[in-house]
Design an enzyme around this catalytic site. Structure first.
Site, PDB file in Angstrom:
ATOM      1  CE  LYS A 175      -0.884  61.259  56.600  1.00  0.00           C
ATOM      2  NZ  LYS A 175      -1.046  61.144  55.134  1.00  0.00           N
ATOM      3  CG  ASP A 233       1.589  63.654  54.950  1.00  0.00           C
ATOM      4  OD1 ASP A 233       0.881  63.238  54.022  1.00  0.00           O
ATOM      5  OD2 ASP A 233       1.338  64.720  55.550  1.00  0.00           O
TER       6      ASP A 233
HETATM    7  P1  NDP Z   1       6.610  68.216  51.737  1.00  0.00           P
HETATM    8  O1  NDP Z   1       6.970  68.358  53.177  1.00  0.00           O
HETATM    9  O2  NDP Z   1       7.563  67.598  50.809  1.00  0.00           O
HETATM   10  O3  NDP Z   1       6.195  69.638  51.146  1.00  0.00           O
HETATM   11  C1  NDP Z   1       5.172  70.370  51.700  1.00  0.00           C
HETATM   12  C2  NDP Z   1       5.042  71.687  50.963  1.00  0.00           C
HETATM   13  O4  NDP Z   1       3.852  72.347  51.377  1.00  0.00           O
HETATM   14  C3  NDP Z   1       6.180  72.637  51.265  1.00  0.00           C
HETATM   15  O5  NDP Z   1       6.397  73.481  50.183  1.00  0.00           O
HETATM   16  C4  NDP Z   1       5.627  73.413  52.467  1.00  0.00           C
HETATM   17  O6  NDP Z   1       6.204  74.685  52.653  1.00  0.00           O
HETATM   18  C5  NDP Z   1       4.173  73.551  52.074  1.00  0.00           C
HETATM   19  N1  NDP Z   1       3.359  73.665  53.284  1.00  0.00           N
HETATM   20  C6  NDP Z   1       3.263  72.747  54.274  1.00  0.00           C
HETATM   21  N2  NDP Z   1       2.449  73.189  55.246  1.00  0.00           N
HETATM   22  C7  NDP Z   1       2.045  74.396  54.850  1.00  0.00           C
HETATM   23  C8  NDP Z   1       1.175  75.347  55.425  1.00  0.00           C
HETATM   24  N3  NDP Z   1       0.585  75.151  56.620  1.00  0.00           N
HETATM   25  N4  NDP Z   1       0.960  76.506  54.727  1.00  0.00           N
HETATM   26  C9  NDP Z   1       1.555  76.722  53.530  1.00  0.00           C
HETATM   27  N5  NDP Z   1       2.395  75.850  52.943  1.00  0.00           N
HETATM   28  C10 NDP Z   1       2.614  74.706  53.586  1.00  0.00           C
HETATM   29  O7  NDP Z   1       5.213  67.421  51.752  1.00  0.00           O
HETATM   30  P2  NDP Z   1       4.500  66.637  50.552  1.00  0.00           P
HETATM   31  O8  NDP Z   1       4.787  67.285  49.255  1.00  0.00           O
HETATM   32  O9  NDP Z   1       4.786  65.194  50.723  1.00  0.00           O
HETATM   33  O10 NDP Z   1       2.958  66.840  50.936  1.00  0.00           O
HETATM   34  C11 NDP Z   1       2.163  67.887  50.406  1.00  0.00           C
HETATM   35  C12 NDP Z   1       0.698  67.519  50.530  1.00  0.00           C
HETATM   36  O11 NDP Z   1       0.441  66.315  49.799  1.00  0.00           O
HETATM   37  C13 NDP Z   1       0.198  67.231  51.944  1.00  0.00           C
HETATM   38  O12 NDP Z   1      -1.154  67.654  52.053  1.00  0.00           O
HETATM   39  C14 NDP Z   1       0.252  65.719  52.040  1.00  0.00           C
HETATM   40  O13 NDP Z   1      -0.627  65.210  53.007  1.00  0.00           O
HETATM   41  C15 NDP Z   1      -0.185  65.348  50.628  1.00  0.00           C
HETATM   42  N6  NDP Z   1       0.174  64.010  50.165  1.00  0.00           N
HETATM   43  C16 NDP Z   1       1.469  63.580  50.169  1.00  0.00           C
HETATM   44  C17 NDP Z   1       1.778  62.325  49.677  1.00  0.00           C
HETATM   45  C18 NDP Z   1       3.177  61.847  49.588  1.00  0.00           C
HETATM   46  O14 NDP Z   1       3.368  60.749  49.040  1.00  0.00           O
HETATM   47  N7  NDP Z   1       4.172  62.568  50.039  1.00  0.00           N
HETATM   48  C19 NDP Z   1       0.722  61.403  49.207  1.00  0.00           C
HETATM   49  C20 NDP Z   1      -0.599  61.992  49.177  1.00  0.00           C
HETATM   50  C21 NDP Z   1      -0.831  63.240  49.658  1.00  0.00           C
HETATM   51  P3  NDP Z   1       7.232  74.918  53.880  1.00  0.00           P
HETATM   52  O15 NDP Z   1       8.485  74.236  53.467  1.00  0.00           O
HETATM   53  O16 NDP Z   1       7.346  76.391  53.990  1.00  0.00           O
HETATM   54  O17 NDP Z   1       6.592  74.308  55.103  1.00  0.00           O
HETATM   55  O1  2IT Z   2      -1.468  60.969  52.222  1.00  0.00           O
HETATM   56  C1  2IT Z   2      -0.907  59.973  51.728  1.00  0.00           C
HETATM   57  O2  2IT Z   2      -1.500  59.194  50.994  1.00  0.00           O
HETATM   58  C2  2IT Z   2       0.520  59.789  52.004  1.00  0.00           C
HETATM   59  N1  2IT Z   2       1.125  60.614  52.672  1.00  0.00           N
HETATM   60  C3  2IT Z   2       1.231  58.573  51.488  1.00  0.00           C
HETATM   61  C4  2IT Z   2       0.948  57.378  52.369  1.00  0.00           C
HETATM   62  C5  2IT Z   2       1.746  56.138  52.045  1.00  0.00           C
HETATM   63  O3  2IT Z   2       1.594  55.186  52.824  1.00  0.00           O
HETATM   64  O4  2IT Z   2       2.484  56.103  51.059  1.00  0.00           O
END
Ligand code: NDP
Ligand code: 2IT
Length: 446
Positions: A127, A167
């Site tokens: 990561k 992420d």
């Molecule tokens: P994005 O940046 O697309 O969206 C994040 C969302 O979460 C936004 O709405 C953001 O609001 C909110 N957020 C982030 N930090 C905080 C915080 N500290 N408190 C409250 N709200 C928060 O990210 P993703 O959708 O990609 O990721 C969301 C989660 O999913 C994370 O935990 C990530 O690790 C996990 N994840 C993502 C994957 C992926 O493929 N993208 C795969 C597996 C897991 P704001 O805009 O106000 O910051």
């Molecule tokens: O938390 C996760 O699994 C991710 N942000 C996606 C990682 C990836 O390599 O697609």
């Protein structure tokens, strides 16, 4: 009471990694479930496998200076944690968020090792990220930051070494800038990043994969109980990549998502977020980069500033924003309101006390490393397609994604079934551990 071996391990982890509270939390959650299994399989204890898994193979930390639109010089910190390469090259996302520090990325990299193992694909865990905040920055500032970030990172990664992805704060725009700079520096067009655009090496369904996969996983958990998502009222947190495609799949399966949030607050749409309203969210969040409050203004629904959506009565909850966003009190409210399942789209969104509440209530609780593994799984497919130099159809990728979510669910059953109840936390942790541990045993003390 903590098992004496877990206590001993945690004492050393806390001593060696002072102040890294999220990392301590992630290691302890795994250790509590895996140590009893290791006791029954002493070969893992003798080879100190868990102690070795909890120590990153390599950590890279670097300065990222860049010039903002006013000509001022900004300095951020960049990281890549290369946690474990026993079963494949390091693989995992990059997070840009002001809260990023080494301990946060170590927790995420540690989780990624188990998650990637569960996918059945040959991927190790890593990561990376930066304390850079893309919020409020112009496209040009984001581009200059990404270019400078990659100007250092490029010498440590590669399509057979370490393959970053998105992420929090890193989506299609950022992956584009990062890829462009990598390609320029290396003079090579390779699949070094996943989440690329469709026209330049990306995979169909990668943007959808985490949200879709999480919904597929919850569907499987409910199936064990003879139930389904049809007609279920669902609360979703976040409004980014994972939340958006969770909502899309829920709608297609006849469920009713009623909330979305961002770091400012949440909207509660009693009539349900439908396809048209979701289109508004795609535009609001991915193009205009606005706040979720604007949804409430546009569709005249309730908005709760500074709050999280877990007080809303629901059948199923999908935490899809960030770590530790459901605490003990919120878990209790969810259970009291009749919530029957939780699918973690985010990484470690529930505190240990919250997890205990869900498990004691015997609801279906799908931890992130199992439930959100669909994203990295389709990243794995993107790597395969890049190596083959061809692309699979939407249907093919979606079918493979569903098969993987089913396989992850099976592993959870194999290691987590206790009579009528499935402990998905134990199942996912042991299931993820075994493959990595056996590979480490086979490869000797390296
Ligand atoms: P994005 O940046 O697309 O969206 C994040 C969302 O979460 C936004 O709405 C953001 O609001 C909110 N957020 C982030 N930090 C905080 C915080 N500290 N408190 C409250 N709200 C928060 O990210 P993703 O959708 O990609 O990721 C969301 C989660 O999913 C994370 O935990 C990530 O690790 C996990 N994840 C993502 C994957 C992926 O493929 N993208 C795969 C597996 C897991 P704001 O805009 O106000 O910051
Ligand atoms: O938390 C996760 O699994 C991710 N942000 C996606 C990682 C990836 O390599 O697609």
């Amino acid at each position: 009471m903590l098992h004496p071996k877990v206590k001993q391990l945690m004492k050393s982890i806390v001593q060696k990694n002072p102040g890294e509270v999220e990392f301590h939390q992630a290691v302890q959650e795994v250790a509590e479930r895996v140590v009893p299994f290791i006791e029954k399989n002493p070969k893992y204890a003798e080879a100190k496998i868990l102690e070795r898994i909890a120590e990153p193979e390599r950590v890279i930390m670097f300065r990222v200076p860049w010039v903002d639109d006013k000509g001022g010089i900004q300095v951020n910190r960049g990281f890549r944690v290369e946690m474990n390469s026993a079963i494949g090259p390091y693989k995992g996302g990059i997070r840009f968020h002001p809260t990023v520090y080494l301990g946060l990325l170590k927790f995420l990299a540690f989780e990624q090792v188990f998650k990637n193992s569960l996918t059945t694909l040959p991927m190790g865990g890593g990561k990376g990220g930066s304390d850079f905040d893309p919020k409020g920055k112009s496209d040009n500032e984001v581009m200059r930051f990404c270019q400078n970030f990659m100007s250092e990172l490029f010498r440590h990664i590669g399509p057979d070494t370490d393959i970053p992805a998105g992420d929090i704060g890193v989506g299609g725009r950022e992956i584009g800038y990062l890829f462009g700079q990598y390609k320029k520096l290396r003079n090579e067009f390779t699949g070094v990043l996943t989440g690329k655009g469709l026209g330049w090496g990306g995979s169909l369904i990668r943007p959808e994969a985490t949200g879709y996969g999480c919904v597929y996983f919850v569907q499987e958990m409910l199936k064990v109980k003879g139930d389904s998502l049809k007609g279920k009222v669902c609360t979703v947190s976040g409004s980014g990549n994972v939340a958006q495609y969770t909502v899309e799949k829920l709608l297609r399966l006849g469920a009713k998502p009623v909330t979305l949030s961002d770091s400012n607050g949440y909207i509660y749409d009693e009539t349900g977020v439908d396809e048209k309203k979701l289109d508004f969210v795609f535009e609001l969040k991915n193009v205009k980069r606005g706040r979720i409050k604007e949804y409430a203004e546009k569709f005249d629904c309730k908005y709760f500033e500074g709050k999280r959506p877990w007080e809303v009565k629901c059948d199923v909850a999908f935490p899809s924003a960030t770590q530790n966003e459901i605490n003990e009190a919120e878990a209790k409210i969810l259970v009291k309101n009749g919530c029957i399942a939780v699918g973690e789209g985010a990484n470690m969104p529930t505190t240990p006390e919250g997890i205990r509440v869900f498990q004691e209530a015997k609801i279906c609780y799908g931890p992130g490393k199992a439930a959100n593994a669909g994203g990295v799984a389709v990243s794995g497919f993107e790597m395969s397609q890049n190596s083959l130099r061809l692309s699979w159809t939407r249907e093919e990728v979606d079918k493979r994604l569903q098969d993987i979510m089913l396989a992850i669910h099976e592993q959870c059953l194999q290691y987590g079934k206790e009579g009528d109840y499935v402990d998905y936390v134990t199942g996912a942790n042991i299931g993820g551990f075994v493959k990595v541990a056996d590979a480490m045993l086979a490869q000797g003390v390296v």
